[in-house]
Write a protein that holds these residues in place. Structure first.
Motif, mmCIF file in Angstrom:
data_model
loop_
_atom_site.group_PDB
_atom_site.id
_atom_site.type_symbol
_atom_site.label_atom_id
_atom_site.label_comp_id
_atom_site.label_asym_id
_atom_site.label_seq_id
_atom_site.Cartn_x
_atom_site.Cartn_y
_atom_site.Cartn_z
ATOM 1 N N ALA A 26 0.867 -1.178 0.000
ATOM 2 C CA ALA A 26 0.000 0.000 0.000
ATOM 3 C C ALA A 26 0.906 1.231 0.000
ATOM 4 O O ALA A 26 1.706 1.422 0.918
ATOM 5 N N TRP A 27 0.787 2.063 -1.026
ATOM 6 C CA TRP A 27 1.665 3.220 -1.200
ATOM 7 C C TRP A 27 0.931 4.490 -0.785
ATOM 8 O O TRP A 27 -0.240 4.676 -1.098
ATOM 9 N N ALA A 28 1.634 5.379 -0.081
ATOM 10 C CA ALA A 28 1.075 6.673 0.298
ATOM 11 C C ALA A 28 2.138 7.747 0.069
ATOM 12 O O ALA A 28 3.340 7.460 0.122
ATOM 13 N N VAL A 29 1.689 8.964 -0.185
ATOM 14 C CA VAL A 29 2.599 10.084 -0.420
ATOM 15 C C VAL A 29 2.265 11.195 0.561
ATOM 16 O O VAL A 29 1.099 11.558 0.720
ATOM 17 N N GLY A 30 3.285 11.720 1.228
ATOM 18 C CA GLY A 30 3.126 12.840 2.142
ATOM 19 C C GLY A 30 4.009 13.994 1.703
ATOM 20 O O GLY A 30 4.838 13.855 0.804
ATOM 21 N N GLN A 31 3.827 15.144 2.357
ATOM 22 C CA GLN A 31 4.620 16.324 2.026
ATOM 23 C C GLN A 31 4.995 17.063 3.297
ATOM 24 O O GLN A 31 4.176 17.177 4.210
ATOM 25 N N GLU A 32 6.234 17.555 3.347
ATOM 26 C CA GLU A 32 6.705 18.431 4.415
ATOM 27 C C GLU A 32 7.440 19.589 3.767
ATOM 28 O O GLU A 32 8.628 19.485 3.462
ATOM 29 N N PRO A 33 6.744 20.706 3.520
ATOM 30 C CA PRO A 33 7.379 21.842 2.856
ATOM 31 C C PRO A 33 8.491 22.454 3.701
ATOM 32 O O PRO A 33 8.482 22.366 4.930
ATOM 33 N N GLY A 34 9.436 23.100 3.020
ATOM 34 C CA GLY A 34 10.538 23.790 3.686
ATOM 35 C C GLY A 34 11.657 22.838 4.074
ATOM 36 O O GLY A 34 11.496 21.627 4.060
ATOM 37 N N GLY A 35 12.821 23.400 4.367
ATOM 38 C CA GLY A 35 13.963 22.595 4.779
ATOM 39 C C GLY A 35 14.722 22.030 3.595
ATOM 40 O O GLY A 35 14.570 22.464 2.464
ATOM 41 N N ALA A 36 15.539 21.025 3.873
ATOM 42 C CA ALA A 36 16.381 20.407 2.851
ATOM 43 C C ALA A 36 15.539 19.539 1.916
ATOM 44 O O ALA A 36 14.563 18.924 2.332
ATOM 45 N N PHE A 37 15.940 19.495 0.642
ATOM 46 C CA PHE A 37 15.248 18.667 -0.341
ATOM 47 C C PHE A 37 15.578 17.192 -0.124
ATOM 48 O O PHE A 37 16.666 16.850 0.325
ATOM 49 N N GLY A 38 14.647 16.353 -0.461
ATOM 50 C CA GLY A 38 14.863 14.915 -0.376
ATOM 51 C C GLY A 38 13.533 14.197 -0.290
ATOM 52 O O GLY A 38 12.467 14.768 -0.522
ATOM 53 N N VAL A 39 13.616 12.934 0.054
ATOM 54 C CA VAL A 39 12.414 12.120 0.227
ATOM 55 C C VAL A 39 12.651 11.170 1.403
ATOM 56 O O VAL A 39 13.701 10.562 1.517
ATOM 57 N N ARG A 40 11.685 11.124 2.318
ATOM 58 C CA ARG A 40 11.772 10.196 3.442
ATOM 59 C C ARG A 40 10.933 8.974 3.091
ATOM 60 O O ARG A 40 9.789 9.090 2.670
ATOM 61 N N VAL A 41 11.529 7.816 3.276
ATOM 62 C CA VAL A 41 10.879 6.545 2.958
ATOM 63 C C VAL A 41 10.599 5.828 4.277
ATOM 64 O O VAL A 41 11.500 5.635 5.087
ATOM 65 N N ASP A 42 9.343 5.455 4.473
ATOM 66 C CA ASP A 42 8.933 4.726 5.667
ATOM 67 C C ASP A 42 8.276 3.425 5.185
ATOM 68 O O ASP A 42 7.259 3.468 4.496
ATOM 69 N N ILE A 43 8.879 2.304 5.543
ATOM 70 C CA ILE A 43 8.354 0.997 5.139
ATOM 71 C C ILE A 43 7.989 0.232 6.403
ATOM 72 O O ILE A 43 8.812 0.099 7.303
ATOM 73 N N ARG A 44 6.765 -0.248 6.458
ATOM 74 C CA ARG A 44 6.305 -1.024 7.615
ATOM 75 C C ARG A 44 5.630 -2.291 7.118
ATOM 76 O O ARG A 44 4.854 -2.260 6.171
ATOM 77 N N ARG A 45 5.935 -3.391 7.776
ATOM 78 C CA ARG A 45 5.224 -4.635 7.492
ATOM 79 C C ARG A 45 3.959 -4.633 8.324
ATOM 80 O O ARG A 45 4.010 -4.519 9.545
ATOM 81 N N THR A 46 2.799 -4.742 7.667
ATOM 82 C CA THR A 46 1.538 -4.607 8.382
ATOM 83 C C THR A 46 0.979 -5.941 8.863
ATOM 84 O O THR A 46 0.217 -5.964 9.807
ATOM 85 N N GLU A 47 1.317 -7.045 8.202
ATOM 86 C CA GLU A 47 0.877 -8.357 8.660
ATOM 87 C C GLU A 47 1.771 -9.421 8.037
ATOM 88 O O GLU A 47 2.461 -9.177 7.071
ATOM 89 N N ALA A 48 1.744 -10.604 8.607
ATOM 90 C CA ALA A 48 2.617 -11.682 8.116
ATOM 91 C C ALA A 48 2.096 -12.327 6.869
ATOM 92 O O ALA A 48 1.015 -12.200 6.451
#
Length: 158
Positions: A136-158
């Motif tokens: 399941a893919w989601a996109v968020g935004q945090e304006p301002g600060g240094a450029f880049g992309v934060r990747v958060d990966i979580r296993r939701t079930e076995a």
């Protein structure tokens, strides 16, 4: 598998304190068992330059930009996490959030288009198709600060 200390993504990671200069260009990537069993969060210092759906790029310019973004995302993943994802992500369902850092706020559909190259390369690194229903893919935004992309990966079930 090593990585080039001269790569701009690796140099940016060193400048931002994400990796130590001593670790750059040293032995093989860390083993996947060194990471949390069910979650991984990493900030990639890769500026995603796409303008979303409002862009009027020539196809060759777009191809070159996307190829560069994918190359930089892969290099940062290898430098910061390793050549392969942690073993816990090979099975089960995943919730993956890509958060754009340092850009102005944009429409959600444009944000999805801007992270498309990073999403494709992250899916390739995870050895899944980005259309796979287990992710399941989601996109968020945090304006301002240094450029880049934060990747958060979580296993939701076995």
């Amino acid at each position: 598998m090593g990585f080039s200390p001269a790569h701009p993504g690796v140099q940016a990671a060193v400048r931002n304190g994400l990796v130590t200069p001593a670790a750059v260009g040293t032995a093989a990537a860390p083993k996947p068992t060194a990471f949390p069993a069910v979650a991984l969060t990493v900030t990639l210092p890769v500026p995603l330059l796409g303008a979303g759906g409002n862009s009027r790029e020539h196809w060759r310019a777009r191809h070159a930009r996307v190829a560069g973004e994918r190359r930089d995302v892969r290099a940062c993943l290898v430098a910061l996490v390793g050549g392969h994802p942690p073993a816990a992500f090979r099975t089960g369902r995943l919730a993956v959030t890509l958060t754009l850092l340092g850009r102005r706020r944009m429409d959600s559909d444009n944000a999805e288009m801007v992270v498309k190259a990073a999403r494709d390369e992250l899916a390739s690194w995870l050895a899944i198709d980005d259309a796979d229903p287990r992710a399941a893919w989601a996109v968020g935004q945090e304006p301002g600060g240094a450029f880049g992309v934060r990747v958060d990966i979580r296993r939701t079930e076995a």
